[in-house]
Design a protein around this motif. Sequence first.
Motif, PDB file in Angstrom:
ATOM      1  N   THR A   1     -60.194   7.282 -34.030  1.00 28.65           N
ATOM      2  CA  THR A   1     -60.511   5.986 -34.625  1.00 28.65           C
ATOM      3  C   THR A   1     -59.476   4.911 -34.359  1.00 28.65           C
ATOM      4  O   THR A   1     -59.693   3.755 -34.704  1.00 28.65           O
ATOM      5  N   GLY A   2     -58.358   5.232 -33.802  1.00 30.95           N
ATOM      6  CA  GLY A   2     -57.370   4.200 -33.559  1.00 30.95           C
ATOM      7  C   GLY A   2     -56.014   4.780 -33.239  1.00 30.95           C
ATOM      8  O   GLY A   2     -55.802   5.995 -33.353  1.00 30.95           O
ATOM      9  N   PRO A   3     -55.058   3.952 -32.836  1.00 31.14           N
ATOM     10  CA  PRO A   3     -53.731   4.447 -32.470  1.00 31.14           C
ATOM     11  C   PRO A   3     -52.971   4.994 -33.679  1.00 31.14           C
ATOM     12  O   PRO A   3     -53.079   4.469 -34.788  1.00 31.14           O
ATOM     13  N   VAL A   4     -52.231   6.049 -33.448  1.00 29.60           N
ATOM     14  CA  VAL A   4     -51.425   6.703 -34.477  1.00 29.60           C
ATOM     15  C   VAL A   4     -49.955   6.524 -34.123  1.00 29.60           C
ATOM     16  O   VAL A   4     -49.572   6.592 -32.950  1.00 29.60           O
ATOM     17  N   GLY A   5     -49.132   6.292 -35.135  1.00 27.60           N
ATOM     18  CA  GLY A   5     -47.698   6.172 -34.915  1.00 27.60           C
ATOM     19  C   GLY A   5     -46.946   7.319 -35.565  1.00 27.60           C
ATOM     20  O   GLY A   5     -47.339   7.808 -36.627  1.00 27.60           O
ATOM     21  N   ILE A   6     -45.872   7.761 -34.912  1.00 29.04           N
ATOM     22  CA  ILE A   6     -44.980   8.770 -35.479  1.00 29.04           C
ATOM     23  C   ILE A   6     -43.576   8.173 -35.466  1.00 29.04           C
ATOM     24  O   ILE A   6     -43.020   7.894 -34.397  1.00 29.04           O
ATOM     25  N   VAL A   7     -43.014   7.961 -36.642  1.00 30.26           N
ATOM     26  CA  VAL A   7     -41.684   7.389 -36.765  1.00 30.26           C
ATOM     27  C   VAL A   7     -40.707   8.520 -37.044  1.00 30.26           C
ATOM     28  O   VAL A   7     -40.713   9.108 -38.125  1.00 30.26           O
ATOM     29  N   GLY A   8     -39.921   8.876 -36.039  1.00 28.63           N
ATOM     30  CA  GLY A   8     -38.969   9.969 -36.157  1.00 28.63           C
ATOM     31  C   GLY A   8     -39.437  11.213 -35.445  1.00 28.63           C
ATOM     32  O   GLY A   8     -40.481  11.762 -35.787  1.00 28.63           O
ATOM     33  N   LEU A   9     -38.679  11.662 -34.433  1.00 30.51           N
ATOM     34  CA  LEU A   9     -39.056  12.847 -33.646  1.00 30.51           C
ATOM     35  C   LEU A   9     -38.000  13.940 -33.738  1.00 30.51           C
ATOM     36  O   LEU A   9     -37.939  14.815 -32.877  1.00 30.51           O
ATOM     37  N   GLY A  10     -37.210  13.921 -34.799  1.00 28.81           N
ATOM     38  CA  GLY A  10     -36.113  14.870 -34.882  1.00 28.81           C
ATOM     39  C   GLY A  10     -36.530  16.302 -35.097  1.00 28.81           C
ATOM     40  O   GLY A  10     -36.137  17.198 -34.370  1.00 28.81           O
ATOM     41  N   GLY A  11     -37.340  16.572 -36.099  1.00 25.76           N
ATOM     42  CA  GLY A  11     -37.762  17.938 -36.393  1.00 25.76           C
ATOM     43  C   GLY A  11     -39.249  17.987 -36.644  1.00 25.76           C
ATOM     44  O   GLY A  11     -40.055  18.274 -35.769  1.00 25.76           O
TER      45      GLY A  11
ATOM     46  N   ILE B   1     -30.364  21.780 -43.978  1.00 25.49           N
ATOM     47  CA  ILE B   1     -30.571  22.475 -42.717  1.00 25.49           C
ATOM     48  C   ILE B   1     -32.015  22.260 -42.299  1.00 25.49           C
ATOM     49  O   ILE B   1     -32.915  22.273 -43.131  1.00 25.49           O
ATOM     50  N   GLN B   2     -32.239  22.058 -41.018  1.00 28.38           N
ATOM     51  CA  GLN B   2     -33.610  21.967 -40.530  1.00 28.38           C
ATOM     52  C   GLN B   2     -33.905  23.194 -39.673  1.00 28.38           C
ATOM     53  O   GLN B   2     -33.128  23.556 -38.798  1.00 28.38           O
ATOM     54  N   LEU B   3     -35.024  23.842 -39.968  1.00 25.50           N
ATOM     55  CA  LEU B   3     -35.429  25.055 -39.277  1.00 25.50           C
ATOM     56  C   LEU B   3     -36.806  24.858 -38.676  1.00 25.50           C
ATOM     57  O   LEU B   3     -37.682  24.225 -39.284  1.00 25.50           O
ATOM     58  N   ALA B   4     -37.026  25.399 -37.483  1.00 24.82           N
ATOM     59  CA  ALA B   4     -38.267  25.162 -36.753  1.00 24.82           C
ATOM     60  C   ALA B   4     -39.494  25.567 -37.551  1.00 24.82           C
ATOM     61  O   ALA B   4     -40.509  24.861 -37.550  1.00 24.82           O
ATOM     62  N   ASP B   5     -39.426  26.709 -38.247  1.00 21.38           N
ATOM     63  CA  ASP B   5     -40.606  27.153 -38.982  1.00 21.38           C
ATOM     64  C   ASP B   5     -40.942  26.212 -40.128  1.00 21.38           C
ATOM     65  O   ASP B   5     -42.116  25.916 -40.382  1.00 21.38           O
ATOM     66  N   LEU B   6     -39.923  25.709 -40.827  1.00 18.86           N
ATOM     67  CA  LEU B   6     -40.182  24.775 -41.914  1.00 18.86           C
ATOM     68  C   LEU B   6     -40.624  23.409 -41.380  1.00 18.86           C
ATOM     69  O   LEU B   6     -41.474  22.745 -41.976  1.00 18.86           O
TER      70      LEU B   6
ATOM     71  N   PHE C   1     -32.281  13.404 -27.005  1.00 17.11           N
ATOM     72  CA  PHE C   1     -32.733  14.777 -27.208  1.00 17.11           C
ATOM     73  C   PHE C   1     -31.608  15.705 -26.768  1.00 17.11           C
ATOM     74  O   PHE C   1     -31.312  15.841 -25.571  1.00 17.11           O
ATOM     75  N   LEU C   2     -30.965  16.363 -27.736  1.00 18.13           N
ATOM     76  CA  LEU C   2     -29.791  17.183 -27.479  1.00 18.13           C
ATOM     77  C   LEU C   2     -30.075  18.660 -27.749  1.00 18.13           C
ATOM     78  O   LEU C   2     -31.159  19.020 -28.205  1.00 18.13           O
ATOM     79  N   THR C   3     -29.091  19.490 -27.490  1.00 19.35           N
ATOM     80  CA  THR C   3     -29.282  20.941 -27.593  1.00 19.35           C
ATOM     81  C   THR C   3     -29.763  21.366 -28.975  1.00 19.35           C
ATOM     82  O   THR C   3     -30.681  22.178 -29.102  1.00 19.35           O
ATOM     83  N   HIS C   4     -29.162  20.816 -30.024  1.00 16.39           N
ATOM     84  CA  HIS C   4     -29.576  21.244 -31.366  1.00 16.39           C
ATOM     85  C   HIS C   4     -31.010  20.828 -31.664  1.00 16.39           C
ATOM     86  O   HIS C   4     -31.703  21.494 -32.438  1.00 16.39           O
ATOM     87  N   ASN C   5     -31.475  19.745 -31.042  1.00 19.06           N
ATOM     88  CA  ASN C   5     -32.872  19.343 -31.220  1.00 19.06           C
ATOM     89  C   ASN C   5     -33.817  20.364 -30.615  1.00 19.06           C
ATOM     90  O   ASN C   5     -34.902  20.624 -31.145  1.00 19.06           O
ATOM     91  N   ALA C   6     -33.418  20.947 -29.486  1.00 19.16           N
ATOM     92  CA  ALA C   6     -34.283  21.906 -28.792  1.00 19.16           C
ATOM     93  C   ALA C   6     -34.577  23.126 -29.654  1.00 19.16           C
ATOM     94  O   ALA C   6     -35.642  23.740 -29.526  1.00 19.16           O
ATOM     95  N   PHE C   7     -33.667  23.474 -30.545  1.00 19.49           N
ATOM     96  CA  PHE C   7     -33.848  24.666 -31.372  1.00 19.49           C
ATOM     97  C   PHE C   7     -34.724  24.424 -32.601  1.00 19.49           C
ATOM     98  O   PHE C   7     -34.983  25.350 -33.351  1.00 19.49           O
ATOM     99  N   ARG C   8     -35.167  23.194 -32.804  1.00 16.55           N
ATOM    100  CA  ARG C   8     -36.087  22.940 -33.909  1.00 16.55           C
ATOM    101  C   ARG C   8     -37.268  22.093 -33.432  1.00 16.55           C
ATOM    102  O   ARG C   8     -37.880  21.358 -34.212  1.00 16.55           O
TER     103      ARG C   8
END
Length: 391
Positions: A175-185, A342-347, A210-217
């Motif tokens: 139905t229209g464009p979607v925005g995502i503000v924040g791509l950290g986790g 802490i940010q974890l990929a599963d959460l 986009f750094l190494t710690h970002n890749a793990f989550r």
Amino acid sequence: MSRLRESPSADLARLMADGYEVSIRHGHLVISNVPYLTANGEVSVGEVLSELNLAGETTAPPEPHTVYFTGVPHKAPGVPMHEVIAMLGTQEPIPGLISNSYLSTKPASGRYADYYEKISQYVRVIVGPARAVDPRATARTFRPIETDEDESPFVYLDSASARAGISTLSMRLATGPVGIVGLGGSGSYILDLVSKTPVPEIHLWDPDDFLTHNAFRAPGAATLGQLNKRQTKVEYFASQYSAMHRGIIAHPQMIDASTIEHLSGLDFVFVAIDTSPVKQEIIQWLTQQGIPLIDVGMGVSRQRDALGGIVRTTTVTQENNAHVERRISFTDEREDEYERNIQLADLNALNATLAVIKWKKLKGFYRDDVNELHTTYTIASGQLIHSERTQ
């Protein structure tokens, strides 16, 4: 090139769901990679071409009952299928497709009900002798079907929706464009899920690299070479997901008071940034503009020598926003010990999944009997709680 809509006629959708390589060229239905037995007893592949009879934008019962075929099907080496071959000889029924035989076979009723019945019948007849030589021979290849840029936001056809019979429901998400503000986790997992829907555009905002710690989550697996490029998060994710979805637009900048108007014209926004006064500005502005949003957040800390915490998803619309102040914290995280989490990929993935499910409910894709605006998942107890019903 294929001219298939995301919501095709039921018979064409069924052909695609069954794995046939379907395309529409110059007003004709074409099925590619159909195995057949050649004159010397080998298995080759050809294309079946049928005139496409339409009633407006949907198919009508097939007329005529015949098809063209780019090969000459045989029932045994040196023995053509005379019972179905109406005519032999080179023809060019549409530009670029050379036919070597014209086939004719009718169902017991004398008329095909739809193109699924017609194509299935011809494929069974053509492929049968080839399967006797090679049991693996099949026209149901389930290969991806490329789409034109002006007919679909996907690079290749959404056969998953067709196979499940939910193409019409899926179009409620376009139905229209979607925005995502924040791509950290959580934001990156929101992109992963939204990119598999037919939204026309997905806009990404995040100024960070986009750094190494970002890749793990984050979803997927970044290569060492990609990490060494030190791209911004939005550039990295846009390049990854553009392989599947067109219209992913990267904005390597922060959304704040000076850039907030860039969110104008969006149909929906996912807010996935850290707690801060800026988040409050974004939510207030979107609410004033009548743009619905979902804000995600979580807090995780060490509790009794293990990790505990809460994952939160909060929906805000112009009509339903009285709960914002009591459900979303806007305290700067540098002053809030609890928010140094802490940010974890599963959460992160769970947070994103809850948010996208709610978005799909708002669009009518999923049933919504509760109409909740606020959902929390508590790690230690496993409780999933819905609250703040719509008015």
